[in-house]
Design a protein around this motif. Sequence first.
Motif, PDB file in Angstrom:
ATOM      1  N   THR A   1      -1.906   7.684  -9.915  1.00 14.42           N
ATOM      2  CA  THR A   1      -2.745   7.314  -8.758  1.00 14.42           C
ATOM      3  C   THR A   1      -2.105   6.893  -7.329  1.00 14.42           C
ATOM      4  N   MET A   2      -0.927   7.156  -7.327  1.00 12.26           N
ATOM      5  CA  MET A   2      -0.171   7.073  -6.094  1.00 12.26           C
ATOM      6  C   MET A   2      -0.487   8.113  -4.955  1.00 12.26           C
ATOM      7  N   HIS A   3      -0.555   8.102  -3.710  1.00 14.73           N
ATOM      8  CA  HIS A   3      -0.710   9.017  -2.777  1.00 14.73           C
ATOM      9  C   HIS A   3       0.502   9.969  -2.927  1.00 14.73           C
ATOM     10  N   PRO A   4       0.177  11.360  -2.715  1.00 17.60           N
ATOM     11  CA  PRO A   4       1.181  12.455  -2.798  1.00 17.60           C
ATOM     12  C   PRO A   4       2.444  12.200  -2.155  1.00 17.60           C
ATOM     13  N   GLU A   5       1.953  11.692  -0.855  1.00 15.63           N
ATOM     14  CA  GLU A   5       3.192  11.438   0.200  1.00 15.63           C
ATOM     15  C   GLU A   5       4.062  10.449  -0.244  1.00 15.63           C
ATOM     16  N   THR A   6       3.722   9.330  -0.692  1.00  8.80           N
ATOM     17  CA  THR A   6       4.277   8.390  -1.025  1.00  8.80           C
ATOM     18  C   THR A   6       5.087   8.709  -2.380  1.00  8.80           C
ATOM     19  N   VAL A   7       4.555   9.632  -3.441  1.00  8.16           N
ATOM     20  CA  VAL A   7       5.384  10.123  -4.331  1.00  8.16           C
ATOM     21  C   VAL A   7       6.531  11.013  -3.968  1.00  8.16           C
TER      22      VAL A   7
ATOM     23  N   THR B   1       0.852  -1.221  -0.209  1.00  6.65           N
ATOM     24  CA  THR B   1      -0.011   0.150   0.031  1.00  6.65           C
ATOM     25  C   THR B   1       0.840   1.471   0.003  1.00  6.65           C
ATOM     26  N   ASN B   2       0.317   2.322  -0.256  1.00  8.24           N
ATOM     27  CA  ASN B   2       1.067   3.754  -0.122  1.00  8.24           C
ATOM     28  C   ASN B   2       1.975   3.855   1.198  1.00  8.24           C
ATOM     29  N   GLU B   3       1.155   3.420   2.349  1.00  9.95           N
ATOM     30  CA  GLU B   3       1.707   3.550   3.392  1.00  9.95           C
ATOM     31  C   GLU B   3       2.844   2.634   3.738  1.00  9.95           C
TER      32      GLU B   3
ATOM     33  N   PHE C   1      -0.343  18.010  -4.273  1.00  3.47           N
ATOM     34  CA  PHE C   1       0.792  18.074  -3.464  1.00  3.47           C
ATOM     35  C   PHE C   1       0.732  19.237  -2.455  1.00  3.47           C
ATOM     36  N   SER C   2       1.084  19.031  -1.424  1.00  5.97           N
ATOM     37  CA  SER C   2       1.214  20.046  -0.520  1.00  5.97           C
ATOM     38  C   SER C   2       2.531  21.074  -0.747  1.00  5.97           C
ATOM     39  N   PRO C   3       2.532  22.353  -0.115  1.00  9.34           N
ATOM     40  CA  PRO C   3       3.837  22.929  -0.498  1.00  9.34           C
ATOM     41  C   PRO C   3       5.302  22.255  -0.072  1.00  9.34           C
ATOM     42  N   VAL C   4       5.310  21.729   0.964  1.00 12.64           N
ATOM     43  CA  VAL C   4       6.362  20.855   1.490  1.00 12.64           C
ATOM     44  C   VAL C   4       6.490  19.542   0.450  1.00 12.64           C
ATOM     45  N   GLN C   5       5.661  18.965   0.054  1.00 14.45           N
ATOM     46  CA  GLN C   5       5.714  17.977  -0.956  1.00 14.45           C
ATOM     47  C   GLN C   5       6.167  18.450  -2.465  1.00 14.45           C
ATOM     48  N   VAL C   6       5.884  19.432  -2.628  1.00 13.59           N
ATOM     49  CA  VAL C   6       6.251  20.219  -3.948  1.00 13.59           C
ATOM     50  C   VAL C   6       7.728  20.363  -3.985  1.00 13.59           C
ATOM     51  N   SER C   7       8.394  20.623  -2.777  1.00 10.21           N
ATOM     52  CA  SER C   7       9.606  21.018  -2.489  1.00 10.21           C
ATOM     53  C   SER C   7      10.342  19.712  -2.869  1.00 10.21           C
ATOM     54  N   GLN C   8       9.735  18.672  -1.978  1.00 13.12           N
ATOM     55  CA  GLN C   8      10.442  17.500  -1.932  1.00 13.12           C
ATOM     56  C   GLN C   8      10.362  16.757  -3.521  1.00 13.12           C
TER      57      GLN C   8
ATOM     58  N   PRO D   1      12.936   6.868 -15.677  1.00 15.87           N
ATOM     59  CA  PRO D   1      11.646   6.471 -15.821  1.00 15.87           C
ATOM     60  C   PRO D   1      10.852   7.109 -14.607  1.00 15.87           C
ATOM     61  N   ILE D   2      11.340   7.210 -13.290  1.00 18.27           N
ATOM     62  CA  ILE D   2      10.686   7.649 -11.973  1.00 18.27           C
ATOM     63  C   ILE D   2      10.448   9.139 -12.336  1.00 18.27           C
ATOM     64  N   PHE D   3      11.759   9.780 -12.440  1.00 21.04           N
ATOM     65  CA  PHE D   3      11.663  11.431 -12.584  1.00 21.04           C
ATOM     66  C   PHE D   3      10.769  11.774 -13.673  1.00 21.04           C
ATOM     67  N   ASP D   4      10.676  11.066 -14.867  1.00 23.97           N
ATOM     68  CA  ASP D   4       9.725  11.541 -16.043  1.00 23.97           C
ATOM     69  C   ASP D   4       8.254  11.153 -15.572  1.00 23.97           C
ATOM     70  N   ALA D   5       8.110  10.001 -14.778  1.00 28.85           N
ATOM     71  CA  ALA D   5       6.756  10.027 -14.339  1.00 28.85           C
ATOM     72  C   ALA D   5       6.371  10.863 -13.295  1.00 28.85           C
ATOM     73  N   VAL D   6       7.034  11.273 -12.451  1.00 30.36           N
ATOM     74  CA  VAL D   6       6.848  12.183 -11.513  1.00 30.36           C
ATOM     75  C   VAL D   6       6.622  13.643 -12.035  1.00 30.36           C
ATOM     76  N   ALA D   7       7.467  14.090 -13.112  1.00 33.37           N
ATOM     77  CA  ALA D   7       7.177  15.262 -13.638  1.00 33.37           C
ATOM     78  C   ALA D   7       5.948  15.339 -14.242  1.00 33.37           C
ATOM     79  N   GLU D   8       5.613  14.295 -14.911  1.00 33.93           N
ATOM     80  CA  GLU D   8       4.239  14.238 -15.765  1.00 33.93           C
ATOM     81  C   GLU D   8       2.989  14.313 -14.649  1.00 33.93           C
ATOM     82  N   SER D   9       3.130  13.611 -13.521  1.00 35.51           N
ATOM     83  CA  SER D   9       2.201  13.563 -12.551  1.00 35.51           C
ATOM     84  C   SER D   9       2.017  15.071 -12.187  1.00 35.51           C
TER      85      SER D   9
END
Length: 658
Positions: free
Chosen positions: A364-370, A329-331, A402-409, A386-394
């Motif tokens: 579809t993943m939880h923002p905290e998990t991403v 799971t995401n958690e 995404f929260s401001p802290v998550q955006v920074s992360q 592959p991960i960086f490209d998928a995250v950029a697209e998301s």
Amino acid sequence: MALITSLASHFYSSGLHTCRILTCLRKYLIPEHPKGRKILCQGYFSLQQKQFRVYFHHAYCKKHHSEKESKLYPVGRSVLFQTAAWNRFEPNKDHVDEQRFYKELNTFTSSEQVLKFVSTLETLSDTMAAAALYRVSEVEQEEGNQKISKTVLENEIFRALCFQFEYESTNLSDTGLVTTLQALTGLHVDPQSNLLVSLVTECQNRLQQGHMTIHNLCILGKCVIKLQNSNCAMLKDIILQLQGKKLQEYAPEEIVAVYTLLQAAVGEVVQHQDFLDQLNNLSISLVYKFSPKITSQILNALVALNQTRAFPLVIKLCMHSVRFVSHFTNEELGKVLDGFMHFGYTDKFFMQALEQHVSTCCLTMHPETVSKVMQYCSKKLILSKPIFDAVAESFIYQGEIFSPVQVSQLIVPFGKLNYLPPNAPLFFRKLENTIRTRFKYFPPQALLNLLHSCTLIGRHPVNYVAKLFSPYFLQKLQAQEMDLNKSRQAQLTQLYLTVVLECPFYKGPKLLPQYQVKSFLIPPYLLETPMDLQLYKTVTVGLIDLLKAKIYFASRVSTPCCYTLDIEIKLDEEGFVLPFTTDEDVYKRLALCIDDRKRFCLDSHNLLGKEAIKQRHLQLLGYEVIQIPYHEVEILQSRCELVKYLKKKLFPHSCIFN
């Protein structure tokens, strides 16, 4: 909490009609006698360890209501009801399938749904009633409630359940007892209330008998920690009983229960380290039996307990987790990644599975998990395109989640690992819009990390630099960290240097001198990486052979722009090499960057962002930057080849020495 404390008296007062409670619950319960004879139920909800039958007659409510006005029942006394007036459900038809009950219970997302569901049941065991209370606790916590909500507290079914648990605590099963206690502690019920005092007292009695199972002991231990502290005598008794059990007979579920208990009692772990070592050794042989949930929970506990001495177990858990990447799971995935980061573990097969999972499910993943995935890549310097490209697209399509802290992360790893996704224009346009619309919500440190990361890959946040250099922002940054440390000052200094060198059109405020540093080569080396000593010695041997003397180059040269040169060579206008002590007639300066593995992404020839910006700035300052990467030096077979390699690097057209 007062309502819980005075719950018993409230039930017998005129403020709450007993008839109304009965109508909601449709339960006055009579347990089956072992011989089949019916025993009269006294009081409300006599919850025994077996299933209960429900009996109800509407006419009784009317009778009870009329009697209630003339005679109140005193606190603590039972009310006797005549079974002759009740309609009875058929015993065999009204059994509730417990499996179906628990499955349906977990589908509810609000306390009201849970309690309404309980009111529709015609049979109920104490463990099922306790499970219902625990589900109420879970959904309340998911909603972020720090204390029991008024809606739950005033719910008649909830209050009736609490009342019955208080007065029937001695008749509850061990599982029902500890589960109820767990639910109520999760709801932050007052520890001094009659309800909790009654339950805790009964738990102490059961504990002294020494018959509780491992799982129930662990649940009780975690409740005790919440209610009292991790240093109480009751917790010590619980752990002593756990140590007295046969460790070899522990099931995986029991092992993880003990780990989570010790995790909750982290302050007392030193006293029980021997027991924990035995548990770690046992777990190694049972890892193959662990489910995804158990694997993530044990890794999480090992992180919290800082079990660095259990590294063999950590390695086995990490290797075991490879097969579960798509099943976590995401958690759970977040806990596993925390374990990888804490213990410094990397695995190429895990990364392959993670790349496939993120590429497929990122949207579809939880923002905290991403953000946790990106933090892992950043910390371990893993540039997974592959991960960086998928995250950029998301982020482009759903950056708002995404929260401001998550955006920074999310953004920091792109700069740290020096990578621009294929859709970079859209990516940074989305980022700029996000910063503009949510600027005031970014914590100062997160905002600084974010904007500094952008400069590493040549995306200069000119519109926001002026705000970063303002006294207001600097004061906020100082207040957040209690003091502005050297690392933050170094980031601010490099941002300012970037504006000066790469954005000459910038006319905003300057960074005040008191916030600037004189060198970027300061621990923890966020902006510059020290030279690898072995690679440096190898290169200097070749340079001495090439230049015939060590006087013709200097090492670890500090510059006015805060960078430190690995090696500097000075040339005059005609291309002659000058002694490093000479400052006259210097026409050209060569800056040799001796780049070892630590200056590149893991298993890659891609320079880190901090090294790329350093070389870019040195070029803008007039240096001719010559990169000498480790992978080119390591393939050289002899000193002769090394000299030829350096000659080609330094003097591709001519080789003239003074």
